[in-house]
Write a protein that holds these residues in place. Structure first.
Motif, PDB file in Angstrom:
ATOM      1  N   GLY A 112       0.802  -1.222   0.000  1.00 17.83           N
ATOM      2  CA  GLY A 112       0.000   0.000   0.000  1.00 17.83           C
ATOM      3  C   GLY A 112       0.831   1.267   0.000  1.00 17.83           C
ATOM      4  N   SER A 113       0.220   2.362   0.440  1.00 19.55           N
ATOM      5  CA  SER A 113       0.907   3.656   0.430  1.00 19.55           C
ATOM      6  C   SER A 113       0.468   4.498   1.623  1.00 19.55           C
ATOM      7  CB  SER A 113       0.592   4.407  -0.874  1.00 19.55           C
ATOM      8  OG  SER A 113      -0.801   4.645  -0.978  1.00 19.55           O
ATOM      9  N   TYR A 114       1.269   5.498   1.937  1.00 17.27           N
ATOM     10  CA  TYR A 114       0.993   6.366   3.064  1.00 17.27           C
ATOM     11  C   TYR A 114      -0.021   7.438   2.677  1.00 17.27           C
ATOM     12  CZ  TYR A 114       1.702   9.790   6.775  1.00 17.27           C
ATOM     13  OH  TYR A 114       1.502  10.679   7.806  1.00 17.27           O
ATOM     14  N   GLU A 115      -1.218   7.356   3.233  1.00 15.43           N
ATOM     15  CA  GLU A 115      -2.288   8.326   3.011  1.00 15.43           C
ATOM     16  C   GLU A 115      -2.520   8.637   1.533  1.00 15.43           C
ATOM     17  OE1 GLU A 115      -1.369  11.711   5.530  1.00 15.43           O
ATOM     18  OE2 GLU A 115      -2.520  10.806   7.169  1.00 15.43           O
ATOM     19  N   GLY A 116      -2.048   7.755   0.670  1.00 14.47           N
ATOM     20  CA  GLY A 116      -2.274   7.943  -0.756  1.00 14.47           C
ATOM     21  C   GLY A 116      -1.603   9.168  -1.335  1.00 14.47           C
ATOM     22  N   ASP A 117      -0.575   9.709  -0.631  1.00 13.86           N
ATOM     23  CA  ASP A 117       0.028  10.958  -1.112  1.00 13.86           C
ATOM     24  C   ASP A 117       1.266  10.741  -1.975  1.00 13.86           C
ATOM     25  OD1 ASP A 117       1.952  10.146   0.656  1.00 13.86           O
ATOM     26  OD2 ASP A 117       1.951  11.975   1.860  1.00 13.86           O
ATOM     27  N   GLY A 118       1.540   9.496  -2.290  1.00 14.18           N
ATOM     28  CA  GLY A 118       2.684   9.222  -3.163  1.00 14.18           C
ATOM     29  C   GLY A 118       3.989   8.991  -2.419  1.00 14.18           C
ATOM     30  N   SER A 119       3.980   9.037  -1.094  1.00 19.47           N
ATOM     31  CA  SER A 119       5.208   8.761  -0.331  1.00 19.47           C
ATOM     32  C   SER A 119       5.632   7.315  -0.563  1.00 19.47           C
ATOM     33  CB  SER A 119       4.970   8.979   1.170  1.00 19.47           C
ATOM     34  OG  SER A 119       4.661  10.319   1.455  1.00 19.47           O
ATOM     35  N   THR A 120       6.924   7.099  -0.707  1.00 17.37           N
ATOM     36  CA  THR A 120       7.413   5.731  -0.897  1.00 17.37           C
ATOM     37  C   THR A 120       7.306   4.972   0.420  1.00 17.37           C
ATOM     38  OG1 THR A 120       9.683   6.508  -0.504  1.00 17.37           O
ATOM     39  CG2 THR A 120       8.946   6.318  -2.796  1.00 17.37           C
ATOM     40  N   PHE A 121       6.919   3.717   0.307  1.00 16.99           N
ATOM     41  CA  PHE A 121       6.536   2.939   1.480  1.00 16.99           C
ATOM     42  C   PHE A 121       6.893   1.491   1.191  1.00 16.99           C
ATOM     43  CE2 PHE A 121       3.465   0.782   4.207  1.00 16.99           C
ATOM     44  CZ  PHE A 121       3.330   1.636   5.305  1.00 16.99           C
ATOM     45  N   GLU A 122       7.938   0.986   1.858  1.00 15.70           N
ATOM     46  CA  GLU A 122       8.414  -0.349   1.487  1.00 15.70           C
ATOM     47  C   GLU A 122       9.051  -1.075   2.660  1.00 15.70           C
ATOM     48  OE1 GLU A 122       8.101  -3.193  -0.109  1.00 15.70           O
ATOM     49  OE2 GLU A 122       7.925  -1.909  -1.888  1.00 15.70           O
ATOM     50  N   TRP A 123       9.202  -2.401   2.498  1.00 19.83           N
ATOM     51  CA  TRP A 123       9.807  -3.234   3.521  1.00 19.83           C
ATOM     52  C   TRP A 123      11.291  -2.935   3.683  1.00 19.83           C
ATOM     53  CZ3 TRP A 123       7.169  -6.162   6.821  1.00 19.83           C
ATOM     54  CH2 TRP A 123       5.902  -6.640   6.456  1.00 19.83           C
ATOM     55  N   SER A 124      11.762  -3.079   4.930  1.00 18.60           N
ATOM     56  CA  SER A 124      13.186  -2.943   5.224  1.00 18.60           C
ATOM     57  C   SER A 124      13.516  -3.908   6.361  1.00 18.60           C
ATOM     58  CB  SER A 124      13.533  -1.510   5.647  1.00 18.60           C
ATOM     59  OG  SER A 124      14.850  -1.445   6.173  1.00 18.60           O
ATOM     60  N   THR A 125      14.581  -4.665   6.233  1.00 16.01           N
ATOM     61  CA  THR A 125      14.949  -5.611   7.293  1.00 16.01           C
ATOM     62  C   THR A 125      15.757  -4.949   8.412  1.00 16.01           C
ATOM     63  OG1 THR A 125      16.953  -6.249   6.088  1.00 16.01           O
ATOM     64  CG2 THR A 125      14.962  -7.573   5.706  1.00 16.01           C
ATOM     65  N   THR A 126      16.229  -3.729   8.166  1.00 17.56           N
ATOM     66  CA  THR A 126      17.088  -3.060   9.155  1.00 17.56           C
ATOM     67  C   THR A 126      16.499  -1.775   9.719  1.00 17.56           C
ATOM     68  OG1 THR A 126      18.237  -1.803   7.426  1.00 17.56           O
ATOM     69  CG2 THR A 126      19.154  -3.953   8.025  1.00 17.56           C
ATOM     70  N   GLY A 127      15.417  -1.282   9.073  1.00 21.81           N
ATOM     71  CA  GLY A 127      14.863   0.001   9.495  1.00 21.81           C
ATOM     72  C   GLY A 127      15.466   1.165   8.745  1.00 21.81           C
ATOM     73  N   THR A 128      16.378   0.876   7.850  1.00 23.05           N
ATOM     74  CA  THR A 128      16.999   1.911   7.025  1.00 23.05           C
ATOM     75  C   THR A 128      16.706   1.624   5.557  1.00 23.05           C
ATOM     76  OG1 THR A 128      19.077   0.674   6.859  1.00 23.05           O
ATOM     77  CG2 THR A 128      18.878   2.242   8.685  1.00 23.05           C
TER      78      THR A 128
END
Length: 211
Positions: A117-133
């Motif tokens: 999905g996406s953050y509030e539908g505003d186009g912000s990139t939103f993806e998995w990370s195994t380290t938090g970075t």
């Protein structure tokens, strides 16, 4: 007769002086030997102490390096376990139960696998990370899902149902943020959770110094 006595006395005095010199020499040698032994012992102790201190310093340095390396990654398995323990305790207090989600093991009710999905539908990139970075606006380290129903009951499931409460735990600009999605159409839309307990505990766990 007088000469014999005088000679005898003279010889006795000489022998006495000779014995005294011999005793003094022996004492001097003994003292010198003791001093040398003491110096060697002191030198050995100093060397041992220096070696021990050096070894401790190396161990401390290696330990500090390991801590620094671990601390440079905001997310790790120890924090994952802390969050897991919190969700397993908090869910039932809300009469809910949550299934832990990770990449590859969940499905959105829309039929698309692993739709993040996406953050509030505003186009912000939103993806998995195994380290938090990562190079995303929101680096998601884990998700938890609860499927509810209009009747009020529900269950923990890795298959996200149409009626669901799904939490995404992420880092945004290096700061921990707990997001929630309850969207029933249009994909998974995420917004910051209004549940203060979830957000505060996530911030506590994500920002902890656990290695």
């Amino acid at each position: 007769m007088h000469k014999i006595i005088t000679s005898t006395l003279t010889l006795g005095a000489a022998l006495f002086l000779l014995a005294g010199c011999s005793s003094s020499s022996s004492s001097s040698k003994t003292a010198s030997s003791s001093s040398t032994t003491a110096k060697k012992s002191s030198s050995a102790q100093t060397s041992s102490s220096t070696s021990s201190q050096s070894s401790q310093a190396e161990t401390s340095s290696a330990s500090s390096s390991q801590v620094a390396a671990t601390s440079s990654t905001p997310w790790n398995s120890a924090k994952a376990q802390q969050l897991r323990s919190f969700m397993n305790a908090w869910g039932p207090s809300m009469h809910q139960s949550y299934a832990e989600l990770s990449p590859g093991d969940y499905q959105w009710f829309g039929g698309v696998n692993n739709t993040i999905g996406s953050y509030e539908g505003d186009g912000s990139t939103f993806e998995w990370s195994t380290t938090g970075t990562g190079n995303y606006d929101y680096n998601v380290v884990t998700m938890y899902n609860y499927n509810k129903s209009p009747q009020g009951d529900g269950n923990a499931s890795t298959n996200i149902g149409e009626y669901h409460i799904t939490y995404a735990f992420a880092y945004h600009n290096g700061q921990p943020v707990a997001l929630v999605s309850q969207s029933t159409n249009g994909g998974m839309i995420w917004t910051p959770t209004k549940n203060a307990t979830v957000q505060s505990n996530w911030a506590r766990i994500a920002g902890s110094a656990t290695n």
